[in-house]
Design a protein around this motif. Structure first.
Motif, mmCIF file in Angstrom:
data_model
loop_
_atom_site.group_PDB
_atom_site.id
_atom_site.type_symbol
_atom_site.label_atom_id
_atom_site.label_comp_id
_atom_site.label_asym_id
_atom_site.label_seq_id
_atom_site.Cartn_x
_atom_site.Cartn_y
_atom_site.Cartn_z
ATOM 1 N N ASP A 86 0.792 -1.233 0.000
ATOM 2 C CA ASP A 86 0.000 0.000 0.000
ATOM 3 C C ASP A 86 0.823 1.282 0.000
ATOM 4 N N ILE A 87 2.132 1.237 -0.248
ATOM 5 C CA ILE A 87 2.926 2.455 -0.287
ATOM 6 C C ILE A 87 2.798 3.088 -1.666
ATOM 7 N N GLU A 88 2.314 4.346 -1.707
ATOM 8 C CA GLU A 88 2.188 5.052 -2.983
ATOM 9 C C GLU A 88 3.503 5.776 -3.268
ATOM 10 N N GLU A 89 4.318 5.179 -4.110
ATOM 11 C CA GLU A 89 5.636 5.750 -4.387
ATOM 12 C C GLU A 89 5.570 6.950 -5.322
ATOM 13 N N GLU A 90 4.478 7.072 -6.079
ATOM 14 C CA GLU A 90 4.438 8.094 -7.125
ATOM 15 C C GLU A 90 4.472 9.514 -6.585
ATOM 16 N N HIS A 91 3.994 9.721 -5.358
ATOM 17 C CA HIS A 91 3.844 11.083 -4.861
ATOM 18 C C HIS A 91 4.703 11.348 -3.640
ATOM 19 N N THR A 92 5.851 10.679 -3.525
ATOM 20 C CA THR A 92 6.693 10.871 -2.354
ATOM 21 C C THR A 92 7.173 12.309 -2.235
ATOM 22 N N SER A 93 7.349 13.005 -3.364
ATOM 23 C CA SER A 93 7.828 14.388 -3.302
ATOM 24 C C SER A 93 6.775 15.313 -2.726
ATOM 25 N N ASP A 94 5.494 14.895 -2.740
ATOM 26 C CA ASP A 94 4.421 15.728 -2.222
ATOM 27 C C ASP A 94 4.128 15.451 -0.755
ATOM 28 N N ALA A 95 4.767 14.429 -0.180
ATOM 29 C CA ALA A 95 4.457 14.049 1.190
ATOM 30 C C ALA A 95 4.965 15.100 2.164
ATOM 31 N N PRO A 96 4.210 15.380 3.238
ATOM 32 C CA PRO A 96 4.682 16.322 4.254
ATOM 33 C C PRO A 96 5.996 15.837 4.859
ATOM 34 N N ILE A 97 6.861 16.767 5.196
ATOM 35 C CA ILE A 97 8.172 16.408 5.721
ATOM 36 C C ILE A 97 8.044 15.576 6.996
ATOM 37 N N PHE A 98 7.092 15.944 7.862
ATOM 38 C CA PHE A 98 6.982 15.235 9.129
ATOM 39 C C PHE A 98 6.447 13.827 8.971
ATOM 40 N N ALA A 198 2.090 33.386 -17.459
ATOM 41 C CA ALA A 198 3.426 33.080 -16.951
ATOM 42 C C ALA A 198 3.494 31.649 -16.432
ATOM 43 N N PRO A 199 4.541 30.923 -16.771
ATOM 44 C CA PRO A 199 4.658 29.525 -16.332
ATOM 45 C C PRO A 199 4.593 29.354 -14.821
ATOM 46 N N TYR A 200 5.187 30.303 -14.068
ATOM 47 C CA TYR A 200 5.248 30.145 -12.611
ATOM 48 C C TYR A 200 3.888 30.322 -11.939
ATOM 49 N N LEU A 201 2.900 30.809 -12.676
ATOM 50 C CA LEU A 201 1.572 31.013 -12.104
ATOM 51 C C LEU A 201 0.684 29.774 -12.207
ATOM 52 N N ARG A 202 1.157 28.746 -12.900
ATOM 53 C CA ARG A 202 0.347 27.543 -12.989
ATOM 54 C C ARG A 202 1.030 26.378 -12.279
ATOM 55 N N GLU A 203 0.278 25.307 -12.090
ATOM 56 C CA GLU A 203 0.779 24.126 -11.391
ATOM 57 C C GLU A 203 1.955 23.540 -12.161
ATOM 58 N N GLN A 204 3.096 23.462 -11.503
ATOM 59 C CA GLN A 204 4.299 22.939 -12.147
ATOM 60 C C GLN A 204 4.415 21.425 -11.924
ATOM 61 N N MET A 205 4.903 20.713 -12.930
ATOM 62 C CA MET A 205 5.151 19.287 -12.784
ATOM 63 C C MET A 205 6.451 19.063 -12.010
ATOM 64 N N ASP A 206 6.485 17.995 -11.236
ATOM 65 C CA ASP A 206 7.666 17.650 -10.457
ATOM 66 C C ASP A 206 8.779 17.172 -11.394
ATOM 67 N N GLU A 207 9.917 17.852 -11.375
ATOM 68 C CA GLU A 207 10.990 17.586 -12.323
ATOM 69 C C GLU A 207 11.994 16.540 -11.845
ATOM 70 N N ASP A 208 11.851 16.083 -10.619
ATOM 71 C CA ASP A 208 12.870 15.233 -10.007
ATOM 72 C C ASP A 208 13.159 13.972 -10.823
ATOM 73 N N GLY A 209 12.120 13.240 -11.214
ATOM 74 C CA GLY A 209 12.305 11.988 -11.941
ATOM 75 C C GLY A 209 13.024 12.187 -13.261
ATOM 76 N N LEU A 210 12.628 13.198 -14.029
ATOM 77 C CA LEU A 210 13.260 13.448 -15.324
ATOM 78 C C LEU A 210 14.709 13.905 -15.164
ATOM 79 N N LYS A 211 14.961 14.708 -14.138
ATOM 80 C CA LYS A 211 16.329 15.180 -13.927
ATOM 81 C C LYS A 211 17.255 14.035 -13.540
ATOM 82 N N LYS A 212 16.720 13.043 -12.830
ATOM 83 C CA LYS A 212 17.542 11.885 -12.484
ATOM 84 C C LYS A 212 17.881 11.068 -13.728
#
Length: 339
Positions: A86-98, A198-212
């Motif tokens: 049941d671990i949702e790995e897709e959204h780990t970057s969105d998880a609260p730090i705590f 402006a790009p910064y005014l809309r919801e940005q996609m998480d770039e972490d996976g592509l950058k890796k």
């Protein structure tokens, strides 16, 4: 359960959690450690976990396709595993730090061996690639399973984790990252902010996976694909008739083509730049700025010529030629026809 058994179970569970490393860690092969319990594995079908190796015993839980497992032991056609259900790995970057360390532990049980791919499966990387590609194809079928795209993502990810030396590694990593990017892109497009200029005014996609992918698979087409996808976060949501958007975007696409001359996406990038120059031809003309309009027209011609020279067989070359033809004929590419 005795104390020793309980400690052993906890150690096995911890091993499974630790072996589910981020993609970046998988490429640090010198530091890659095998789980103590046994080989990594994943099922290709939705599979029940049982208390013991018997279909008549109590069910412990259910493991979805592509979920991670560690094989502890084998008995005939049964495997005792520790499985992440049941671990949702897709959204780990969105998880609260705590919440970062509050990961539900995997559960153990017995599973039927059929349909399970492990690190020891002959041609296991090919099998996982085929299963993932099949799920990805189903995701585009209106009659396909609802979660086919996410299942494909998990299978591609398992391939990278379980077979880090596979020749399919780079492509699997790219496809896993691309699926999540496309899911986020569709979600972003559905929001009211998608119309913001402006790009910064809309919801940005998480770039972490592509950058890796770019970092750990340099000088590959997979890295080229990832770099092209990242351009999405730099584009305007809606031009709103403003010249600055196609001006900036043309620069972005031309820079990509210059930095990735051999990328399969380069013809597309050059065409996108040519289209924006064609648009600017009309925008400047409507503002009675004939000098800039002529310059944009010539720029579009140059880009189309570059496409014909380097990529004569590409559809994007033909499309760019069509744009230039329209401009030469005085047919508007953007806005209302001059006539």
């Amino acid at each position: 359960m005795t104390n020793s058994t309980f400690r052993a179970a906890r150690m096995l569970a911890l091993c499974l959690i630790l072996c589910a490393l981020p993609l970046a860690a998988q490429k640090k092969k010198d530091n890659l450690q095998k789980p103590m319990a046994g080989p990594r594995a994943t099922p290709l079908r939705v599979t029940w976990l049982y208390v013991s190796a018997d279909l008549d015993t109590q069910k412990v839980g259910r493991v979805q396709i592509g979920r991670e497992m560690v094989i502890a032991e084998k008995s005939g056609n049964w495997l005792r595993v520790f499985a992440n259900t049941d671990i949702e790995e897709e959204h780990t970057s969105d998880a609260p730090i705590f919440d970062a360390n509050e990961v539900p532990p995997p559960i153990s049980g017995w599973i039927q061996a059929k349909g399970v791919v492990s690190e020891n499966t002959p041609n296991g990387d090919q099998v996982l690639m085929g299963a993932a590609a099949d799920q990805e194809a189903l995701a585009s079928d209106p009659r396909g399973p609802v979660n086919a795209a996410r299942t494909a993502h998990l299978l591609y990810r398992r391939l990278v984790e379980m077979f880090p030396n596979s020749q399919l590694d780079a492509e699997a990593a790219w496809r896993a990252a691309d699926i999540l990017w496309q899911i986020q892109k569709a979600d972003s497009a559905s929001r009211p902010s998608a119309k913001e200029q402006a790009p910064y005014l809309r919801e940005q996609m998480d770039e972490d996976g592509l950058k890796k992918v770019i970092k750990y698979y340099p000088n590959t087409h997979s890295a080229d694909f990832a770099a092209y996808e990242l351009l999405d976060n730099k584009l305007c949501g809606d031009w709103q008739g403003q010249e600055k958007c196609p001006e900036k975007e043309s620069e972005i696409y031309e820079k990509y083509a210059a930095e990735h001359p051999d990328s399969p996406r380069t013809p597309q990038a050059l065409y996108q730049a040519a289209y924006r120059q064609a648009v600017l031809t009309d925008m400047y003309a409507s503002d009675n700025n004939d000098k800039k309009s002529e310059a944009a027209h010539n720029h579009a011609r140059d880009l189309a010529a570059k496409l014909r020279d380097k990529f004569p067989q590409s559809d994007y070359t033909a499309r760019a030629s069509m744009l230039v033809f329209k401009l030469d004929q005085g047919i508007a590419v953007y806005g209302i026809d001059k006539e």
